[in-house]
Design a protein around this motif. Structure first.
Motif, PDB file in Angstrom:
ATOM      1  N   VAL A  40       0.852  -1.179   0.000  1.00 55.22           N
ATOM      2  CA  VAL A  40       0.000   0.000   0.000  1.00 55.22           C
ATOM      3  C   VAL A  40       0.890   1.233   0.000  1.00 55.22           C
ATOM      4  O   VAL A  40       1.677   1.440   0.924  1.00 55.22           O
ATOM      5  CB  VAL A  40      -0.922   0.041   1.235  1.00 55.22           C
ATOM      6  CG1 VAL A  40      -1.813   1.270   1.182  1.00 55.22           C
ATOM      7  CG2 VAL A  40      -1.761  -1.208   1.309  1.00 55.22           C
ATOM      8  N   ASP A  41       0.794   2.026  -1.051  1.00 54.56           N
ATOM      9  CA  ASP A  41       1.562   3.259  -1.116  1.00 54.56           C
ATOM     10  C   ASP A  41       0.740   4.356  -0.459  1.00 54.56           C
ATOM     11  O   ASP A  41      -0.326   4.723  -0.940  1.00 54.56           O
ATOM     12  CB  ASP A  41       1.861   3.597  -2.585  1.00 54.56           C
ATOM     13  CG  ASP A  41       2.304   5.043  -2.730  1.00 54.56           C
ATOM     14  OD1 ASP A  41       3.059   5.499  -1.870  1.00 54.56           O
ATOM     15  OD2 ASP A  41       1.867   5.696  -3.698  1.00 54.56           O
ATOM     16  N   ASP A  42       1.259   4.853   0.656  1.00 54.82           N
ATOM     17  CA  ASP A  42       0.504   5.813   1.466  1.00 54.82           C
ATOM     18  C   ASP A  42       0.778   7.244   0.982  1.00 54.82           C
ATOM     19  O   ASP A  42       1.247   8.073   1.747  1.00 54.82           O
ATOM     20  CB  ASP A  42       0.925   5.621   2.933  1.00 54.82           C
ATOM     21  CG  ASP A  42       0.075   6.436   3.882  1.00 54.82           C
ATOM     22  OD1 ASP A  42      -0.923   7.015   3.439  1.00 54.82           O
ATOM     23  OD2 ASP A  42       0.434   6.489   5.073  1.00 54.82           O
ATOM     24  N   THR A  48       8.228   5.677  -4.858  1.00 55.07           N
ATOM     25  CA  THR A  48       7.697   4.422  -4.314  1.00 55.07           C
ATOM     26  C   THR A  48       6.655   3.787  -5.230  1.00 55.07           C
ATOM     27  O   THR A  48       6.708   2.588  -5.516  1.00 55.07           O
ATOM     28  CB  THR A  48       7.068   4.674  -2.929  1.00 55.07           C
ATOM     29  OG1 THR A  48       8.040   5.279  -2.096  1.00 55.07           O
ATOM     30  CG2 THR A  48       6.606   3.390  -2.300  1.00 55.07           C
ATOM     31  N   LEU A  49       5.711   4.608  -5.727  1.00 54.96           N
ATOM     32  CA  LEU A  49       4.637   4.051  -6.555  1.00 54.96           C
ATOM     33  C   LEU A  49       5.203   3.421  -7.825  1.00 54.96           C
ATOM     34  O   LEU A  49       4.785   2.316  -8.208  1.00 54.96           O
ATOM     35  CB  LEU A  49       3.618   5.150  -6.888  1.00 54.96           C
ATOM     36  CG  LEU A  49       2.459   4.699  -7.767  1.00 54.96           C
ATOM     37  CD1 LEU A  49       1.703   3.544  -7.136  1.00 54.96           C
ATOM     38  CD2 LEU A  49       1.504   5.854  -8.021  1.00 54.96           C
ATOM     39  N   ASN A  50       6.174   4.094  -8.453  1.00 56.52           N
ATOM     40  CA  ASN A  50       6.796   3.521  -9.647  1.00 56.52           C
ATOM     41  C   ASN A  50       7.421   2.170  -9.342  1.00 56.52           C
ATOM     42  O   ASN A  50       7.285   1.217 -10.108  1.00 56.52           O
ATOM     43  CB  ASN A  50       7.889   4.447 -10.186  1.00 56.52           C
ATOM     44  CG  ASN A  50       7.298   5.722 -10.728  1.00 56.52           C
ATOM     45  OD1 ASN A  50       6.160   6.051 -10.390  1.00 56.52           O
ATOM     46  ND2 ASN A  50       8.041   6.440 -11.540  1.00 56.52           N
ATOM     47  N   THR A  65      -1.962  -0.960  -3.904  1.00 57.80           N
ATOM     48  CA  THR A  65      -2.976   0.084  -3.867  1.00 57.80           C
ATOM     49  C   THR A  65      -2.242   1.367  -3.552  1.00 57.80           C
ATOM     50  O   THR A  65      -1.309   1.360  -2.757  1.00 57.80           O
ATOM     51  CB  THR A  65      -4.000  -0.192  -2.760  1.00 57.80           C
ATOM     52  OG1 THR A  65      -4.740  -1.362  -3.105  1.00 57.80           O
ATOM     53  CG2 THR A  65      -4.963   0.961  -2.577  1.00 57.80           C
ATOM     54  N   SER A  66      -2.653   2.461  -4.181  1.00 55.90           N
ATOM     55  CA  SER A  66      -1.988   3.717  -3.896  1.00 55.90           C
ATOM     56  C   SER A  66      -3.019   4.744  -3.455  1.00 55.90           C
ATOM     57  O   SER A  66      -4.082   4.864  -4.053  1.00 55.90           O
ATOM     58  CB  SER A  66      -1.250   4.190  -5.142  1.00 55.90           C
ATOM     59  OG  SER A  66      -0.668   5.447  -4.889  1.00 55.90           O
ATOM     60  N   PHE A  67      -2.703   5.482  -2.391  1.00 55.84           N
ATOM     61  CA  PHE A  67      -3.617   6.493  -1.866  1.00 55.84           C
ATOM     62  C   PHE A  67      -3.423   7.819  -2.598  1.00 55.84           C
ATOM     63  O   PHE A  67      -2.345   8.098  -3.120  1.00 55.84           O
ATOM     64  CB  PHE A  67      -3.370   6.726  -0.375  1.00 55.84           C
ATOM     65  CG  PHE A  67      -3.805   5.595   0.505  1.00 55.84           C
ATOM     66  CD1 PHE A  67      -4.506   4.517  -0.014  1.00 55.84           C
ATOM     67  CD2 PHE A  67      -3.532   5.615   1.872  1.00 55.84           C
ATOM     68  CE1 PHE A  67      -4.913   3.479   0.802  1.00 55.84           C
ATOM     69  CE2 PHE A  67      -3.940   4.588   2.691  1.00 55.84           C
ATOM     70  CZ  PHE A  67      -4.623   3.512   2.159  1.00 55.84           C
ATOM     71  N   SER A  68      -4.452   8.649  -2.542  1.00 51.85           N
ATOM     72  CA  SER A  68      -4.380   9.947  -3.210  1.00 51.85           C
ATOM     73  C   SER A  68      -3.506  10.934  -2.451  1.00 51.85           C
ATOM     74  O   SER A  68      -3.038  11.914  -2.999  1.00 51.85           O
ATOM     75  CB  SER A  68      -5.786  10.510  -3.360  1.00 51.85           C
ATOM     76  OG  SER A  68      -6.373  10.617  -2.076  1.00 51.85           O
ATOM     77  N   VAL A 301      -8.469   5.994  -2.573  1.00 45.74           N
ATOM     78  CA  VAL A 301      -7.547   5.254  -3.437  1.00 45.74           C
ATOM     79  C   VAL A 301      -7.399   5.980  -4.762  1.00 45.74           C
ATOM     80  O   VAL A 301      -8.389   6.409  -5.350  1.00 45.74           O
ATOM     81  CB  VAL A 301      -8.077   3.830  -3.678  1.00 45.74           C
ATOM     82  CG1 VAL A 301      -7.234   3.110  -4.710  1.00 45.74           C
ATOM     83  CG2 VAL A 301      -8.107   3.067  -2.375  1.00 45.74           C
ATOM     84  N   SER A 302      -6.166   6.167  -5.213  1.00 48.14           N
ATOM     85  CA  SER A 302      -5.997   6.813  -6.508  1.00 48.14           C
ATOM     86  C   SER A 302      -5.660   5.787  -7.579  1.00 48.14           C
ATOM     87  O   SER A 302      -5.901   6.003  -8.754  1.00 48.14           O
ATOM     88  CB  SER A 302      -4.901   7.869  -6.440  1.00 48.14           C
ATOM     89  OG  SER A 302      -3.652   7.235  -6.326  1.00 48.14           O
ATOM     90  N   GLU A 303      -5.104   4.672  -7.155  1.00 48.81           N
ATOM     91  CA  GLU A 303      -4.715   3.680  -8.158  1.00 48.81           C
ATOM     92  C   GLU A 303      -4.576   2.324  -7.497  1.00 48.81           C
ATOM     93  O   GLU A 303      -4.063   2.212  -6.400  1.00 48.81           O
ATOM     94  CB  GLU A 303      -3.369   4.089  -8.770  1.00 48.81           C
ATOM     95  CG  GLU A 303      -2.888   3.150  -9.852  1.00 48.81           C
ATOM     96  CD  GLU A 303      -1.528   3.585 -10.405  1.00 48.81           C
ATOM     97  OE1 GLU A 303      -1.266   4.808 -10.447  1.00 48.81           O
ATOM     98  OE2 GLU A 303      -0.747   2.703 -10.773  1.00 48.81           O
TER      99      GLU A 303
END
Ligand code: UDP
Ligand code: MG
Length: 327
Positions: A40-42, A48-50, A65-68, A301-303
């Motif tokens: 989970v990308d906070d 990090t997301l990449n 899962t990535s947060f906004s 969640v953004s992604e």
């Protein structure tokens, strides 16, 4: 056979996440269990997301899962637990402070029937002041709280499916997971490991953050501070009565005494201090009620990659049950 889900909240962990993933897979593959890793990308501000996208593309066992924005570790853990499909879930930090090499031992204990397996760190390598403060805090908390919270027992733990489901069934928006884990109960076992320094990057928990976390912990699991305020009020009232009786007695026996304004001032200052503190405590609870009553979601969640779960032996069964319509 245990289908294991590993939940990893990550906030600005681009530097370590690759190493962490390698170490995790290296620790899990020899156990012969099937597993999935839920990152989970906070709302990280770095790459990090990449990194997570890359890991997910390379390895079908990885989901993310990535947060906004940054919603905090508690929300990230919640999102991660909601992603899990395994018979057991492990919560781990991404900074290698929770050694993946302990996982086989945790799985072993789980197989012996424990619903919660807690890896408890000792305090090697930590500043003396921080250790002393934490110790005092936990001693205080143990006395005040309705649930038991153990020093050093952090979020590195394995939960069985039913324990995960119980955690997810708690709806509160102010989540203090140390309390929640203790509240749900079930057979729990813990073992101690030697504390490790963070592999790279820096801790997101400065002094003030820790203080607020501590206050959260105290307030979110009981209403004892309110009870304490009532007790203090009662004690003061009684002592005031005794003092008044003493003054009246003095007047009756010796005639009028010179009034002591120092006594008066002390009493006023002490009382207003206590009143202010009590108001603060009440205000804190009212704030919490307000916060809960808004019923906001825990995160946005953004992604996310909603890939079907990859527990190889079980996947065909699930696919047969869900994907084919019966018409
Ligand atoms: N973390 C998070 N959101 C936050 C802060 C931290 O998801 O707002 C994650 C972080 O990426 C790490 C774990 O929580 O995987 C523990 O954080 P950290 O190492 O900073 O805490 P410490 O180990 O110093 O208590
Ligand atoms: Mg850490």
């Amino acid at each position: 056979m245990v289908h294991l889900s590993v939940v990893v909240p990550c906030y600005n962990e681009a530097e370590v996440i690759g190493d962490f993933h390698t170490a995790l897979v290296a620790a899990l593959e020899p156990t012969g269990e099937t597993f999935e890793i839920c990152y989970v990308d906070d709302g990280s501000g770095d790459r990090t997301l990449n990194e997570l996208r890359r890991l997910a593309a390379d390895d079908t066992r990885v989901r993310y899962t990535s947060f906004s924005r940054n919603f905090g570790k508690e929300s990230a853990m919640l999102a991660g637990l909601r992603m899990t499909a395994g018979d057991a879930a492990v919560l781990m930090d991404a900074d290698l402070q929770h050694p993946p090499t302990l996982l086989p031992r945790m799985l072993d204990l789980h197989r012996h029937g424990y619903d919660q397996v807690v890896a408890q760190r000792d305090r090697t390598g930590e500043g003396a002041l921080r250790t002393a403060l934490s110790r005092t805090y936990y001693r205080l908390v143990r006395r005040c709280m309705d649930v038991e919270v153990i020093d050093g027992a952090g979020d590195f733990r394995l939960l069985s499916r039913r324990a995960v489901d119980s955690v997810l069934s708690l709806p509160e928006s102010n989540r203090f997971s140390k309390g929640i884990f203790s509240w749900i109960g079930f057979d729990t076992v813990s073992f101690t490991y030697q504390n490790v320094e963070r592999a790279a990057g820096e801790s997101k928990w400065g002094g003030r953050h820790l203080l607020n976390y501590g206050i959260d912990g105290l307030l979110s699991f009981n209403s004892k501070p309110l009870r304490l305020a009532i007790h203090t009020g009662l004690c003061l009232f009684l002592s005031a009565l005794v003092y008044a009786a003493y003054i009246i007695g003095n007047v009756v026996l010796d005639g009028v005494d010179t009034p002591g304004y120092a006594t008066l001032l002390t009493a006023i200052v002490a009382l207003s201090g206590i009143q202010l503190a009590t108001l603060g405590i009440i205000g804190e609870y009212v704030g919490r009620i307000y916060h809960e009553s808004k019923r906001r979601p825990h995160y946005v969640v953004s992604e996310t990659d909603n890939r079907p779960r990859d527990f190889s032996p079980r996947a065909p069964l699930e696919a047969a049950g869900q994907a084919r319509p019966t018409s």
